[in-house]
Scaffold this motif. Structure first.
Motif, PDB file in Angstrom:
ATOM      1  N   ALA A  21       0.748  -1.303  -0.111  1.00 55.37           N
ATOM      2  CA  ALA A  21       0.019  -0.026   0.064  1.00 55.37           C
ATOM      3  C   ALA A  21       0.859   1.173   0.089  1.00 55.37           C
ATOM      4  O   ALA A  21       0.593   2.087  -0.767  1.00 55.37           O
ATOM      5  N   TYR A  22       2.061   1.318   0.727  1.00 55.13           N
ATOM      6  CA  TYR A  22       3.078   2.460   0.744  1.00 55.13           C
ATOM      7  C   TYR A  22       3.387   2.825  -0.522  1.00 55.13           C
ATOM      8  O   TYR A  22       3.454   3.550  -0.987  1.00 55.13           O
ATOM      9  N   ARG A  23       3.827   1.674  -1.088  1.00 60.62           N
ATOM     10  CA  ARG A  23       4.684   1.790  -2.402  1.00 60.62           C
ATOM     11  C   ARG A  23       3.753   2.297  -3.599  1.00 60.62           C
ATOM     12  O   ARG A  23       3.906   3.039  -4.287  1.00 60.62           O
ATOM     13  N   THR A  24       2.392   1.715  -3.652  1.00 59.03           N
ATOM     14  CA  THR A  24       1.383   2.148  -4.363  1.00 59.03           C
ATOM     15  C   THR A  24       1.080   3.854  -4.211  1.00 59.03           C
ATOM     16  O   THR A  24       1.126   4.672  -5.070  1.00 59.03           O
ATOM     17  N   LEU A  25       1.002   4.166  -3.089  1.00 60.74           N
ATOM     18  CA  LEU A  25       0.875   5.461  -2.718  1.00 60.74           C
ATOM     19  C   LEU A  25       2.097   6.320  -2.972  1.00 60.74           C
ATOM     20  O   LEU A  25       1.843   7.516  -3.431  1.00 60.74           O
ATOM     21  N   ALA A  26       3.082   5.825  -2.641  1.00 60.79           N
ATOM     22  CA  ALA A  26       4.524   6.668  -2.858  1.00 60.79           C
ATOM     23  C   ALA A  26       4.671   6.902  -4.274  1.00 60.79           C
ATOM     24  O   ALA A  26       4.928   7.744  -4.829  1.00 60.79           O
ATOM     25  N   ARG A  27       4.318   5.960  -5.270  1.00 56.78           N
ATOM     26  CA  ARG A  27       4.359   6.123  -6.673  1.00 56.78           C
ATOM     27  C   ARG A  27       3.430   7.072  -7.029  1.00 56.78           C
ATOM     28  O   ARG A  27       3.793   8.074  -8.136  1.00 56.78           O
ATOM     29  N   ARG A  28       2.322   7.266  -6.611  1.00 53.03           N
ATOM     30  CA  ARG A  28       1.252   8.190  -7.035  1.00 53.03           C
ATOM     31  C   ARG A  28       1.502   9.404  -6.482  1.00 53.03           C
ATOM     32  O   ARG A  28       1.387  10.455  -7.041  1.00 53.03           O
ATOM     33  N   TRP A  29       1.980   9.637  -5.182  1.00 54.93           N
ATOM     34  CA  TRP A  29       2.290  11.063  -4.681  1.00 54.93           C
ATOM     35  C   TRP A  29       3.621  11.559  -4.404  1.00 54.93           C
ATOM     36  O   TRP A  29       3.630  12.710  -3.996  1.00 54.93           O
ATOM     37  N   HIS A  30       4.323  10.941  -4.964  1.00 57.25           N
ATOM     38  CA  HIS A  30       5.906  11.407  -4.782  1.00 57.25           C
ATOM     39  C   HIS A  30       5.671  12.898  -5.432  1.00 57.25           C
ATOM     40  O   HIS A  30       5.357  13.141  -6.699  1.00 57.25           O
ATOM     41  N   PRO A  31       6.448  13.895  -4.871  1.00 55.18           N
ATOM     42  CA  PRO A  31       6.396  15.149  -5.229  1.00 55.18           C
ATOM     43  C   PRO A  31       7.323  15.252  -6.398  1.00 55.18           C
ATOM     44  O   PRO A  31       6.832  16.041  -7.403  1.00 55.18           O
ATOM     45  N   ASP A  32       8.148  14.747  -6.732  1.00 55.24           N
ATOM     46  CA  ASP A  32       9.104  14.572  -8.083  1.00 55.24           C
ATOM     47  C   ASP A  32       7.962  14.322  -9.194  1.00 55.24           C
ATOM     48  O   ASP A  32       8.698  14.855 -10.377  1.00 55.24           O
ATOM     49  N   ARG A  33       6.926  13.659  -8.987  1.00 54.01           N
ATOM     50  CA  ARG A  33       5.874  13.427 -10.361  1.00 54.01           C
ATOM     51  C   ARG A  33       5.281  14.776 -10.506  1.00 54.01           C
ATOM     52  O   ARG A  33       4.390  14.906 -11.606  1.00 54.01           O
ATOM     53  N   PHE A  34       5.260  15.914  -9.774  1.00 56.71           N
ATOM     54  CA  PHE A  34       4.589  17.208 -10.067  1.00 56.71           C
ATOM     55  C   PHE A  34       5.373  18.230 -10.452  1.00 56.71           C
ATOM     56  O   PHE A  34       6.855  18.232  -9.690  1.00 56.71           O
ATOM     57  N   ILE A  35       5.128  19.092 -11.097  1.00 49.42           N
ATOM     58  CA  ILE A  35       5.713  20.485 -11.573  1.00 49.42           C
ATOM     59  C   ILE A  35       5.758  21.288 -10.557  1.00 49.42           C
ATOM     60  O   ILE A  35       5.106  21.203  -9.365  1.00 49.42           O
ATOM     61  N   GLU A  36       6.975  22.068 -10.311  1.00 52.70           N
ATOM     62  CA  GLU A  36       6.927  23.148  -9.295  1.00 52.70           C
ATOM     63  C   GLU A  36       5.902  23.967  -9.092  1.00 52.70           C
ATOM     64  O   GLU A  36       5.244  24.361 -10.128  1.00 52.70           O
ATOM     65  N   GLY A  37       5.355  24.276  -7.920  1.00 51.04           N
ATOM     66  CA  GLY A  37       4.382  24.852  -7.803  1.00 51.04           C
ATOM     67  C   GLY A  37       3.370  24.231  -6.322  1.00 51.04           C
ATOM     68  O   GLY A  37       3.645  23.449  -5.846  1.00 51.04           O
ATOM     69  N   PRO A  38       2.133  24.866  -6.487  1.00 47.95           N
ATOM     70  CA  PRO A  38       1.361  24.455  -5.478  1.00 47.95           C
ATOM     71  C   PRO A  38       0.979  22.853  -5.416  1.00 47.95           C
ATOM     72  O   PRO A  38       0.737  22.080  -4.270  1.00 47.95           O
ATOM     73  N   GLU A  39       0.895  22.495  -6.413  1.00 49.36           N
ATOM     74  CA  GLU A  39       0.553  21.106  -6.671  1.00 49.36           C
ATOM     75  C   GLU A  39       1.628  20.166  -6.053  1.00 49.36           C
ATOM     76  O   GLU A  39       1.503  19.104  -5.324  1.00 49.36           O
ATOM     77  N   GLU A  45       3.102  17.577   1.160  1.00 51.71           N
ATOM     78  CA  GLU A  45       2.437  17.164   2.259  1.00 51.71           C
ATOM     79  C   GLU A  45       1.765  15.804   2.411  1.00 51.71           C
ATOM     80  O   GLU A  45       1.812  15.237   3.531  1.00 51.71           O
ATOM     81  N   LYS A  46       1.430  15.443   1.612  1.00 49.35           N
ATOM     82  CA  LYS A  46       0.423  14.104   1.238  1.00 49.35           C
ATOM     83  C   LYS A  46       1.556  13.164   1.557  1.00 49.35           C
ATOM     84  O   LYS A  46       1.351  11.905   2.275  1.00 49.35           O
ATOM     85  N   MET A  47       2.762  13.104   0.828  1.00 55.50           N
ATOM     86  CA  MET A  47       3.902  12.172   1.161  1.00 55.50           C
ATOM     87  C   MET A  47       4.227  12.152   2.438  1.00 55.50           C
ATOM     88  O   MET A  47       4.538  10.982   3.025  1.00 55.50           O
ATOM     89  N   CYS A  48       4.215  13.196   3.209  1.00 53.34           N
ATOM     90  CA  CYS A  48       4.807  13.370   4.457  1.00 53.34           C
ATOM     91  C   CYS A  48       3.769  12.567   5.647  1.00 53.34           C
ATOM     92  O   CYS A  48       4.125  11.767   6.238  1.00 53.34           O
ATOM     93  N   ASP A  49       2.567  12.693   5.258  1.00 51.48           N
ATOM     94  CA  ASP A  49       1.476  11.817   5.846  1.00 51.48           C
ATOM     95  C   ASP A  49       1.725  10.492   5.690  1.00 51.48           C
ATOM     96  O   ASP A  49       1.448   9.581   6.515  1.00 51.48           O
ATOM     97  N   ILE A  50       1.862  10.030   4.408  1.00 50.53           N
ATOM     98  CA  ILE A  50       2.123   8.565   3.984  1.00 50.53           C
ATOM     99  C   ILE A  50       3.252   8.198   4.573  1.00 50.53           C
ATOM    100  O   ILE A  50       3.277   6.933   5.194  1.00 50.53           O
ATOM    101  N   ASN A  51       4.352   8.888   4.717  1.00 51.49           N
ATOM    102  CA  ASN A  51       5.633   8.245   5.293  1.00 51.49           C
ATOM    103  C   ASN A  51       5.453   8.168   6.692  1.00 51.49           C
ATOM    104  O   ASN A  51       5.795   7.026   7.341  1.00 51.49           O
TER     105      ASN A  51
END
Length: 161
Positions: A21-39, A45-51
């Motif tokens: 479950a952790y790996r699935t969520l980490a792949r989905r929400w890892h910050p590197d997958r998002f462009i710089e900015g609010p997203e 923040e979401k990844m911190c909660d997941i960790n």
């Protein structure tokens, strides 16, 4: 939310289920997958909660994690009550699964602030019985009893006119 809910697993999940479950969520929400900015900030923040949830589930500290989260919500409700934001305080308090002495005290205080003396007296009485050694619970219960008695007397005399 509790750590198991964050990961989307049952409380009796195996270590492998927790890791998957952790790996699935980490792949989905890892910050590197998002462009710089609010997203990206939100994903971080979401990844911190997941960790934090992952660590709590694996180390068996989920109960402590839940207690810390509940303590923060109780403080938020207390702040809202002191600022007379009773509707918001009620929403926070109603999100709890368990009713501790502090919860009953805050709920009773919120009701008292709204002028619902009779209901407040009930909740404050429960709080003072759950934790009889806490002075502020006893004082609040006594205050609610006194206000309820005064309110009842006013109603009695008003009805006799």
């Amino acid at each position: 939310m509790n750590p198991y809910q964050i990961l989307g697993v049952k409380e009796n999940a195996s270590v492998d289920e927790i890791r998957d479950a952790y790996r699935t969520l980490a792949r989905r929400w890892h910050p590197d997958r998002f462009i710089e900015g609010p997203e990206r900030d939100w994903a971080n923040e979401k990844m911190c909660d997941i960790n934090a949830a992952y660590n709590a589930c694996l180390t068996g500290t989920a109960g402590a994690y839940i207690q810390l989260e509940e303590a923060e919500r109780l403080k938020r409700a207390e702040r809202l009550i002191s600022e007379e934001h009773y509707k918001e305080a009620r929403a926070v308090l109603m999100s709890f699964d368990t009713r501790s002495a502090e919860w009953n005290y805050l709920f009773g205080s919120m009701l008292l602030g709204q002028g619902q003396q009779r209901k407040a007296e009930i909740y404050l009485g429960v709080a003072s019985r759950q934790a009889p050694d806490v002075e502020r619970y006893k004082e609040a219960y006594k205050r609610a009893e006194d206000e309820n008695a005064v309110h009842s007397l006013k109603q009695f005399f008003a009805s006799r006119r």
